[in-house]
Each structure stands twice: as structure tokens, then as C-alpha cells.
Design a protein around this motif. Structure first.
Motif, PDB file in Angstrom:
ATOM      1  N   ASN A  85     -16.878 -19.590  19.855  1.00  0.00           N
ATOM      2  CA  ASN A  85     -15.632 -18.899  20.193  1.00  0.00           C
ATOM      3  C   ASN A  85     -15.889 -17.625  20.981  1.00  0.00           C
ATOM      4  O   ASN A  85     -15.115 -17.291  21.895  1.00  0.00           O
ATOM      5  N   ARG A  86     -16.930 -16.903  20.628  1.00  0.00           N
ATOM      6  CA  ARG A  86     -17.245 -15.688  21.406  1.00  0.00           C
ATOM      7  C   ARG A  86     -17.555 -16.045  22.861  1.00  0.00           C
ATOM      8  O   ARG A  86     -17.096 -15.371  23.793  1.00  0.00           O
ATOM      9  N   GLU A  87     -18.337 -17.096  23.040  1.00  0.00           N
ATOM     10  CA  GLU A  87     -18.697 -17.517  24.394  1.00  0.00           C
ATOM     11  C   GLU A  87     -17.473 -18.010  25.164  1.00  0.00           C
ATOM     12  O   GLU A  87     -17.267 -17.657  26.330  1.00  0.00           O
ATOM     13  N   LEU A  88     -16.649 -18.823  24.523  1.00  0.00           N
ATOM     14  CA  LEU A  88     -15.518 -19.435  25.218  1.00  0.00           C
ATOM     15  C   LEU A  88     -14.391 -18.446  25.462  1.00  0.00           C
ATOM     16  O   LEU A  88     -13.676 -18.549  26.466  1.00  0.00           O
ATOM     17  N   GLN A  89     -14.232 -17.472  24.587  1.00  0.00           N
ATOM     18  CA  GLN A  89     -13.225 -16.437  24.831  1.00  0.00           C
ATOM     19  C   GLN A  89     -13.579 -15.641  26.089  1.00  0.00           C
ATOM     20  O   GLN A  89     -12.713 -15.377  26.939  1.00  0.00           O
ATOM     21  N   GLU A  90     -14.841 -15.268  26.213  1.00  0.00           N
ATOM     22  CA  GLU A  90     -15.266 -14.512  27.399  1.00  0.00           C
ATOM     23  C   GLU A  90     -15.159 -15.354  28.666  1.00  0.00           C
ATOM     24  O   GLU A  90     -14.923 -14.831  29.750  1.00  0.00           O
ATOM     25  N   LEU A  91     -15.314 -16.657  28.525  1.00  0.00           N
ATOM     26  CA  LEU A  91     -15.212 -17.541  29.684  1.00  0.00           C
ATOM     27  C   LEU A  91     -13.761 -17.792  30.084  1.00  0.00           C
ATOM     28  O   LEU A  91     -13.411 -17.720  31.269  1.00  0.00           O
ATOM     29  N   LEU A  92     -12.903 -18.067  29.112  1.00  0.00           N
ATOM     30  CA  LEU A  92     -11.539 -18.522  29.397  1.00  0.00           C
ATOM     31  C   LEU A  92     -10.491 -17.425  29.342  1.00  0.00           C
ATOM     32  O   LEU A  92      -9.422 -17.566  29.938  1.00  0.00           O
ATOM     33  N   ASN A  93     -10.762 -16.351  28.617  1.00  0.00           N
ATOM     34  CA  ASN A  93      -9.762 -15.280  28.477  1.00  0.00           C
ATOM     35  C   ASN A  93     -10.467 -13.927  28.391  1.00  0.00           C
ATOM     36  O   ASN A  93     -10.387 -13.239  27.376  1.00  0.00           O
ATOM     37  N   ARG A 120     -10.064 -10.998  29.864  1.00  0.00           N
ATOM     38  CA  ARG A 120      -9.368  -9.718  30.000  1.00  0.00           C
ATOM     39  C   ARG A 120      -7.972  -9.830  29.417  1.00  0.00           C
ATOM     40  O   ARG A 120      -7.486 -10.914  29.139  1.00  0.00           O
ATOM     41  N   GLY A 121      -7.348  -8.697  29.265  1.00  0.00           N
ATOM     42  CA  GLY A 121      -5.984  -8.677  28.749  1.00  0.00           C
ATOM     43  C   GLY A 121      -5.851  -7.697  27.608  1.00  0.00           C
ATOM     44  O   GLY A 121      -6.827  -7.120  27.124  1.00  0.00           O
ATOM     45  N   ARG A 122      -4.619  -7.467  27.196  1.00  0.00           N
ATOM     46  CA  ARG A 122      -4.354  -6.560  26.080  1.00  0.00           C
ATOM     47  C   ARG A 122      -5.105  -7.060  24.858  1.00  0.00           C
ATOM     48  O   ARG A 122      -5.047  -8.227  24.515  1.00  0.00           O
ATOM     49  N   GLU A 123      -5.787  -6.154  24.178  1.00  0.00           N
ATOM     50  CA  GLU A 123      -6.755  -6.549  23.161  1.00  0.00           C
ATOM     51  C   GLU A 123      -6.604  -5.713  21.908  1.00  0.00           C
ATOM     52  O   GLU A 123      -6.240  -4.540  21.953  1.00  0.00           O
ATOM     53  N   LEU A 124      -6.880  -6.336  20.775  1.00  0.00           N
ATOM     54  CA  LEU A 124      -6.906  -5.631  19.498  1.00  0.00           C
ATOM     55  C   LEU A 124      -8.191  -6.030  18.796  1.00  0.00           C
ATOM     56  O   LEU A 124      -8.521  -7.215  18.712  1.00  0.00           O
ATOM     57  N   ARG A 125      -8.904  -5.027  18.290  1.00  0.00           N
ATOM     58  CA  ARG A 125     -10.153  -5.303  17.588  1.00  0.00           C
ATOM     59  C   ARG A 125      -9.925  -5.262  16.089  1.00  0.00           C
ATOM     60  O   ARG A 125      -9.219  -4.403  15.577  1.00  0.00           O
ATOM     61  N   ARG A 143      -7.107 -11.264  21.993  1.00  0.00           N
ATOM     62  CA  ARG A 143      -6.456 -10.938  23.261  1.00  0.00           C
ATOM     63  C   ARG A 143      -5.211 -11.788  23.434  1.00  0.00           C
ATOM     64  O   ARG A 143      -5.132 -12.914  22.933  1.00  0.00           O
ATOM     65  N   GLU A 144      -4.248 -11.240  24.151  1.00  0.00           N
ATOM     66  CA  GLU A 144      -3.069 -12.032  24.492  1.00  0.00           C
ATOM     67  C   GLU A 144      -3.516 -13.288  25.235  1.00  0.00           C
ATOM     68  O   GLU A 144      -4.320 -13.230  26.152  1.00  0.00           O
ATOM     69  N   GLY A 145      -2.978 -14.420  24.818  1.00  0.00           N
ATOM     70  CA  GLY A 145      -3.348 -15.702  25.412  1.00  0.00           C
ATOM     71  C   GLY A 145      -4.412 -16.448  24.656  1.00  0.00           C
ATOM     72  O   GLY A 145      -4.652 -17.630  24.925  1.00  0.00           O
ATOM     73  N   ASP A 146      -5.075 -15.810  23.684  1.00  0.00           N
ATOM     74  CA  ASP A 146      -6.112 -16.490  22.911  1.00  0.00           C
ATOM     75  C   ASP A 146      -5.534 -17.631  22.086  1.00  0.00           C
ATOM     76  O   ASP A 146      -4.437 -17.517  21.521  1.00  0.00           O
ATOM     77  N   ARG A 147      -6.295 -18.713  21.994  1.00  0.00           N
ATOM     78  CA  ARG A 147      -5.964 -19.793  21.055  1.00  0.00           C
ATOM     79  C   ARG A 147      -6.517 -19.393  19.688  1.00  0.00           C
ATOM     80  O   ARG A 147      -7.688 -19.001  19.569  1.00  0.00           O
ATOM     81  N   ARG A 207      -1.075 -19.787  19.683  1.00  0.00           N
ATOM     82  CA  ARG A 207      -1.541 -18.960  20.799  1.00  0.00           C
ATOM     83  C   ARG A 207      -0.945 -17.573  20.670  1.00  0.00           C
ATOM     84  O   ARG A 207       0.234 -17.418  20.333  1.00  0.00           O
ATOM     85  N   ILE A 208      -1.767 -16.553  20.900  1.00  0.00           N
ATOM     86  CA  ILE A 208      -1.297 -15.172  20.795  1.00  0.00           C
ATOM     87  C   ILE A 208      -0.327 -14.893  21.944  1.00  0.00           C
ATOM     88  O   ILE A 208      -0.684 -14.973  23.120  1.00  0.00           O
ATOM     89  N   ALA A 209       0.912 -14.586  21.569  1.00  0.00           N
ATOM     90  CA  ALA A 209       1.955 -14.343  22.566  1.00  0.00           C
ATOM     91  C   ALA A 209       2.043 -12.874  22.941  1.00  0.00           C
ATOM     92  O   ALA A 209       2.397 -12.539  24.071  1.00  0.00           O
ATOM     93  N   ALA A 210       1.762 -11.976  21.994  1.00  0.00           N
ATOM     94  CA  ALA A 210       1.907 -10.542  22.264  1.00  0.00           C
ATOM     95  C   ALA A 210       1.020  -9.752  21.314  1.00  0.00           C
ATOM     96  O   ALA A 210       0.810 -10.140  20.159  1.00  0.00           O
TER      97      ALA A 210
END
Length: 723
Positions: A569-577, A579-584, A591-595, A614-617
Motif C-alpha cells: 500500500n505504501r508503494e502503490l499510494q505513492e505511485l497512484l495518488n 499528492r493531494g490534501r493529506e492527513l497523517r 490522501r483525498e482519493g485514496d482507496r 474512497r476518501i472523498a474529503a
């Protein structure tokens, strides 16, 4: 000089601002206001673990001053304790910033009315707040409650922080036990493991040891029994053999074995667990699981005893359905149709391509012709949606069908308020655990019929039990097993290879250009990851009707390890999503748009274990995440994000009941603990258009040869047969 440098300093002041807080770790950047040696007010930046503190809190900090190359001088906190807000100015700041309905003007009036007496008034005579002109009664009550509760929460947070439990858990404990939280934890730290999600027995055990509770105490032994039974339930077992519990006492928990007997007897006499004789052995249940198993047994036997449709009525309904343009069935499917019509409880099982959906459509038409109104349901939102699409009829999740009520914490539909369904079809029944099965069967009218549809060769439910297999094994109800793979499905290598694997044969890995099943041999985990990333980003997109990487699901045997869900998931998030608004949340980033996937049942939100969304906001200021699921929209604050994980890659177990246009499965020796035939079979059967395995032939061969299905401890089949 060196001794002075190494010796920590201590400062006191009031928390004036929180510039940053990580809810998961407790790390904060704060501004502390204090009076310096020269009598002037100073503002100091403090950094470190400051769990649960509030604006206006008085703090005594231990640590060291240091100079940050970018942010200048700051105080590195090593430890802290809270004290009452220091002086009326701090109290005014606390009231204005922390209490809803109290702004700066009202806070000023409260402080002016009581001055230095205010702490004593809040402690001992909060009713005197009504002396403040213009202070609404409801706000006065809110101030009194907040002051009382905040004091308890601060004390609890500081206590738990010393034992490695963060502020989010402290708040959950405080919500449950209120102002008595700290005393409740001191009296019985093991209640944390029993009642607070995310706190396990080991953490509670460490606190108990520091509080001086002896390791061989009956209190610890009782908590250990509950812990072991809960752990067995998480692994899918309905009960634990007493011999297993006894062994764990000596080998894993360093407890005297005779304490296991005493703890089981005490807990059973108090009704917290159930102990049942089974031949020469003993089965020990959590009370809720024993009750669930008993409920399923009683209600299935009751349904079986009901009056079934007559042969004549069934034949008339079948003839009427055929005249209205019903689908054509094979001989095997016709036999299954007769079983489904003529039994009050029946099972239809079969692998991919054997025509379960075609048979189900025909059955629904026949039931219509017979004047019955079938009700359709499935364990998950995704499975219910697929069922509705396949049949053209309404289908609900079981939870929605039974009408879960957050107010009561239970289903509205029950024996007292049953479903008005005369024929209930549960699809993907292999996913139904013993507790959900109990809720379903209890809510049915004695005159109703129940049909379970599923693939008994797939993995059992995530929750405890193996209901579908046990019902089949009991011999109590008729079972129609579809074995014939139909012509159109037989052309698919996905279907053919799923059946090969299920029969213990290696799959066809010829990788034909026109095929829908591929195997790419890669030896190192790094090469497996690189190939998966290529497949997701470019190689599959634009082929097989796949137009978006979001249609591709990676399914992996394990959660941990170099090819586990977490690393992928760490690898695929960096590949597919990337950038974007993020919360740690700790080390995780959303990130917005994450599955994402729901990791445990949340009955308040009506979102259940395994739901994909999917994260909408993301609201970074309020620390909130909004997710769109098939089941509906759900909001999470930071303290709840441990319920959610990234889902670019998920475990094969979590994929049950779902279908994906494209499936990628890493299969490697690093998964050796999980390489089993039914695991690989389940993964391949999730694919609709294309399935790709990436890894080693050795690992694939190990999975195909390993028939071990990790038997689950359940007495459902036995009790259905003999009770």
C-alpha cells in the motif's frame, strides 16, 4: 559543566497555543506562557509528547532547552504533569477556548465575578456560576461538567502516557467510564483489554504489573482466559479446547496451570463464559459465541420442521415460469432448483462458472409464479450490489435487512419483531460468521424458507465459525452442489485454473496473448513489487476493458512482510495518488482519493469489516476524513482512523464476496505461512476479466499442494446433527 548540561530542567507555565498535534503519537508543538525570573511574561515553544492537554492547562515540564536550526530555541519535553490553570488569566483563557458557548466576553465576566476564588467555586460549588450576569443555565452546566471531566481526563491521560497508551485511547476510556476512569483502571487494568478497542491484553498486563498485581493472581488468570478466547475468535474459532488454554497458561503467559481450571470455573459460574463437555474433552466458549451457536442450531432445526412446498405446487410454478420466458437450465441445475423449492432450508454451492447465478434467476422467477416474494441479501455491500445486478432485483446487506439500530446497539429485526419474508436467499453465505447467522435465523418467521448460496471451497468467514461448511457437513439440510462448468465460463482460464487449483493441479501458465490468466516469474520481493507497479500503472490499463488503475485490485496472502498489504500500500499510494490534501495518523498517510478499507465493524456508522471505499474529503483543520462506501458515507476523526487502512492492496481474506475487473496476486516464499490451496483459489475466483500472478513457481506449487484448511473449532455441524 557536563553534569549541568545533562541534568534536565523544569519549567512551569500555562498552555497558550497548540501549533501542531499528532493524535496518534501525542507529539505536539505548543506555546507555553510563564513568568520569568525578571517578573516578565515569556512565551516558550515546547515540543514533545503532550498527550491530552488543553488550552489554559497549567503544566510542569521536565526537559532541556535546545536550539533548532530552523525554528530557534525550544524546550524539548521529556516528561510533564498537569496542574490547575495557573491564575485567573489562565482560567479565563481556558474557559474562552475550551468550553462551547463561552466566548472571551463571558469568560471575562466569570473571572471578574469570582477572581481567585474561581477554582474553588468550580471544584466545590459550581451552582454559584448562576451568580454571573447573562450566563445561561445550560452553559453554566456545561462549564461545571467540562471542568470536572477535564480534570479526570488529564489525570487519566498522564497515568496512561506512562504506560505507552496515547491520548486517543484515554479519551475513549474517559467516554466510557467518565470521571471514575482512573480509579476504574487502577482497580482493574484488564478492563481496558475487554472494553476498549485497540488496547490488548499485553498492554493491560504491563499496567497491572506496575500496579503490583501478582502475575499468578486469579485476577490475571481470569483476564487471560478472556484474552485467549477473544484471540481464538479473531482467528475464526467459536470455542477453545480447555487443554489449549491450559497449555497457554504455562507456555505463553507464565501462569500456574491450575489457575486455568479455577479461572474457567469462576467465569463460567458468573455467566461470562460457557464450558461444555465434548466427549472426553471440554469446549470453552465466550458467552456470546455459545449463545450464537445455540441460536443457529435451534432456529435452523425449527425451520427444517416447517411445511415445505409440495411436489405438485413446485412443478406448476416451474411450468408457469417456463411459459413466461424463463431461462433454460441443465439437468444438474434443474435438480438443484427442485431442492431449493422443496426444502425449508437448503444449500446451493459450486465454484466459478458452474451457473449459480443462472440458477438463482430461474428460482426467483419460479417463486414469483408460486406467489412467494423472495428477499435477497448478502453479507457485504459489494456482494449485495453484485447480487442485485445479477438478478435485477433489490438486494440488501444483512445488516440493513435486519435494521441495525445505533441507539439500541442491536438489530431491530429479531424473534420479537421478525422479518416479513417468506423466502430468504443469502448469497456469498461462506462469508457469514456464526454471530451474523444467529441474527439472521432468529429474525425469520417459523414458516419462512432459507436458501444459502455460496462456494464452500472458498475461505471461511473473517469472523468466528464456518457456517456454510458446517451446515453442509451436518447432513440436516439438502445440498445441491453444482460441478459442471458451463461452456462460456469454460473458455476462461480464470475459471479453468480456479478449478484446477481446487483439484490440486497446477494452473495453466502458458500466458497466451488472448488469455485472461497470466503468471510472471520474479524471484526477489523487490522484483515482484516492481512488476506489480508496472502492471497497475501501465501494462493492464487499456487492455481487457481496464481504463482506470482504480479497477485493479492487488490481493496478497499476508498483511505484513515485504509483499504484505501494508508494504504494498505504501508503494502503490505513492505511485497512484502521490499528492493531494493529506492527513497523517502516526506513520500512515491518508490522501483525498485514496482507496481504503474498513478494518472492523462499526455499528454506529453502519460500515462493516471489509467494506471498500474512497476518501472523498479531508478536513485538516478539524482532523476529519470523509469516506464514500457502497454502504454509504462515513466520517472519521483522528482517533477513529485506526479503523481504516489503505486498500490498493488488501489481504485475500478481506476480498471475500467481491469481484474486481482485474486482480494481481503476489505469491512468494515470503508468504510461506499462508500458502494454502483455498487461499489461492479464493484470490483467483475474485477476478472478472483478468488475473495476474507475480512471484515464484515454488510458492505457487506449495500453495496448490497444501490442503490444510486450518480447521476451525466449531460444534455447529455436530449440534445440528444431534441436538
Amino acid at each position: 559543566m557536563d553534569d549541568a548540561k545533562d541534568h534536565p530542567e523544569q519549567i512551569e507555565g500555562t498552555l497558550d497555543q497548540l501549533l501542531y498535534v499528532n493524535e496518534a503519537t501525542g507529539y505536539a508543538v505548543a506555546v507555553i506562557e510563564r513568568t520569568g525570573d525578571d517578573g516578565l511574561r515569556q512565551r516558550i515553544t515546547a515540543v514533545g509528547s503532550l498527550d491530552g492537554i488543553e488550552i489554559g492547562s497549567g503544566l510542569r515540564l521536565t526537559g532541556r532547552f535546545e536550539r533548532h536550526p530552523r525554528y530557534g530555541e525550544q524546550f524539548r519535553v521529556e516528561d510533564f504533569e498537569t496542574v490547575r490553570p495557573a491564575g485567573v488569566n489562565a482560567l479565563e483563557r481556558y474557559l474562552a477556548s475550551e468550553i462551547k458557548g463561552v466566548g472571551p466576553a463571558l469568560a471575562r465576566r466569570i473571572v471578574e465575578r469570582f477572581g481567585e476564588e474561581l477554582p474553588g467555586v468550580l471544584d466545590g460549588a459550581p451552582e454559584r456560576l448562576h451568580e454571573v450576569r447573562g450566563l445561561p443555565r445550560a452553559v453554566a452546566q456545561r462549564i461545571a461538567v467540562a471542568w470536572r471531566d477535564a480534570t479526570g481526563l488529564r489525570e487519566l491521560t498522564v497515568f496512561l502516557r506512562g504506560h505507552g497508551i496515547g491520548a486517543s485511547h484515554a479519551r475513549r476510556i474517559h467516554e466510557k467510564y467518565g470521571r471514575e476512569s482512573l480509579q476504574a483502571v487502577r482497580d482493574d487494568p484488564y478492563l481496558l483489554a475487554r472494553t476498549i478497542p485497540g488496547i490488548g491484553f499485553r498492554t493491560a498486563d504491563a499496567i497491572a504489573e506496575k500496579l503490583g498485581i501478582p502475575r499468578n493472581s486469579i485476577q490475571r488468570a481470569r483476564a487471560a482466559i478472556i484474552h485467549l478466547l477473544e484471540r481464538m475468535a479473531e482467528d475464526g474459532h467459536v470455542f477453545a479446547p480447555f487443554e489449549y488454554l491450559e497449555l497457554q497458561f504455562t507456555s505463553g503467559l507464565e501462569l500456574d496451570s491450575d489457575l486455568a481450571r479455577r479461572a474457567v470455573d469462576e467465569l463460567a459460574s458468573e455467566g461470562e463464559i460457557v464450558s461444555a463437555r465434548v466427549g472426553d474433552g471440554e469446549a470453552v466458549y465466550l458467552k456470546r459465541l455459545y449463545d450464537a451457536e445455540t441460536t443457529v442450531v435451534e432456529h435452523i432445526r425449527m425451520l427444517v420442521g416447517g411445511r415445505a412446498m409440495s411436489q405438485t405446487a413446485a412443478e406448476k410454478a416451474i411450468a408457469a415460469a417456463k411459459q413466461s420466458g424463463g431461462v433454460t437450465l441443465s439437468a444438474e441445475q434443474n435438480r438443484a432448483l427442485q431442492i431449493a423449492l422443496r426444502a425449508k432450508v437448503a444449500v446451493i454451492t459450486g465454484g466459478p462458472g458452474t451457473g449459480k447465478t443462472t440458477l438463482l434467476r430461474a428460482l426467483l422467477n419460479v417463486l414469483d409464479a408460486a406467489g412467494l416474494k423472495p428477499t435477497l441479501a448478502a453479507p457485504t455491500g459489494r456482494a449485495a450490489r453484485r447480487l442485485a445486478e445479477a438478478t435485477g432485483r433489490e438486494a440488501k446487506t444483512i445488516h440493513r435487512l435486519l435494521e441495525y439500530s445505533p441507539e439500541t446497539g442491536d438489530f431491530l429485526r429479531s424473534e420479537k419483531f421478525p422479518l416479513r419474508a417468506n423466502y430468504l436467499v443469502i448469497d456469498e453465505a461462506s462469508m457469514m460468521d456464526i454471530e451474523l447467522a444467529a441474527s439472521v435465523t432468529e429474525a425469520l418467521l417459523p414458516s419462512a424458507a432459507l436458501l444459502l448460496v455460496g462456494d464452500r471451497d472458498q475461505l471461511p468467514s473473517v469472523g468466528p465459525g464456518s457456517v456454510l461448511r458446517d451446515v453442509i457437513a451436518s447432513g440436516l439440510v439438502p445440498v445441491a452442489e453444482l460441478r459442471e462448468v458451463h461452456r462460456q465460463a469454460a473458455a476462461s482460464l480464470i475459471v479453468a485454473n480456479a478449478h484446477r487449483i481446487n483439484h490440486g493441479e497446477m494452473p495453466d501458465t502458458s500466458n497466451g496473448a488472448d488469455g485472461d490468466f497470466f503468471f510472471f516469474e520474479r524471484n526477489s520481493p523487490e522484483d515482484v513489487v516492481a512488476t506489480i507497479k508496472q502492471l497497475v500503472s501501465t501494462r493492464l490499463v487499456g487492455r481487457f476493458g481496464i481504463n482506470d488503475p482504480r479497477e485493479i485490485q492487488v490481493l496478497t496472502p499476508m498483511n505484513r512482510g515485504p509483499l504484505g498489504a501494508q508494504a504494498l500500500n505504501r508503494e502503490l499510494q505513492e505511485l497512484l495518488n502521490p499528492r493531494g490534501r493529506e492527513l497523517r495518523a502516526g506513520e500512515r498517510r491518508f490522501r483525498e482519493g485514496d482507496r481504503v478499507i474498513q478494518l472492523r465493524n462499526n455499528y454506529d456508522k453502519l460500515i462493516f469489516n471489509g467494506a471498500i471505499g474512497r476518501i472523498a474529503a479531508i478536513d485538516t483543520q478539524r482532523g476529519r476524513v470523509g469516506v464514500n462506501f457502497d454502504e454509504g458515507h462515513a466520517e472519521y476523526d483522528l482517533a477513529e482512523l485506526d479503523e481504516v487502512g489503505l486498500a490498493y492492496a488488501i489481504s485475500i481474506h478481506k476480498s471475500q464476496g467481491s469481484q474486481y475487473p482485474a486482480v494481481i496476486v503476489p505469491i512468494h516464499q515470503s508468504h510461506y505461512l499462508m500458502l494454502r490451496r483455498n487461499l489461492l483459489y479464493t484470490a483467483i475466483a475474485r477476478a472478472e476479466r483478468v488475473c495476474v500472478l507475480v512471484g515464484t513457481r515454488v510458492a505457487m506449487r506449495q500453495a496448490v499442494r497444501n490442503e490444510d484448511e486450518r480447521r476451525r473449532f466449531s460444534r455447529l455441524a455436530e449440534r445440528l446433527r444431534f441436538d
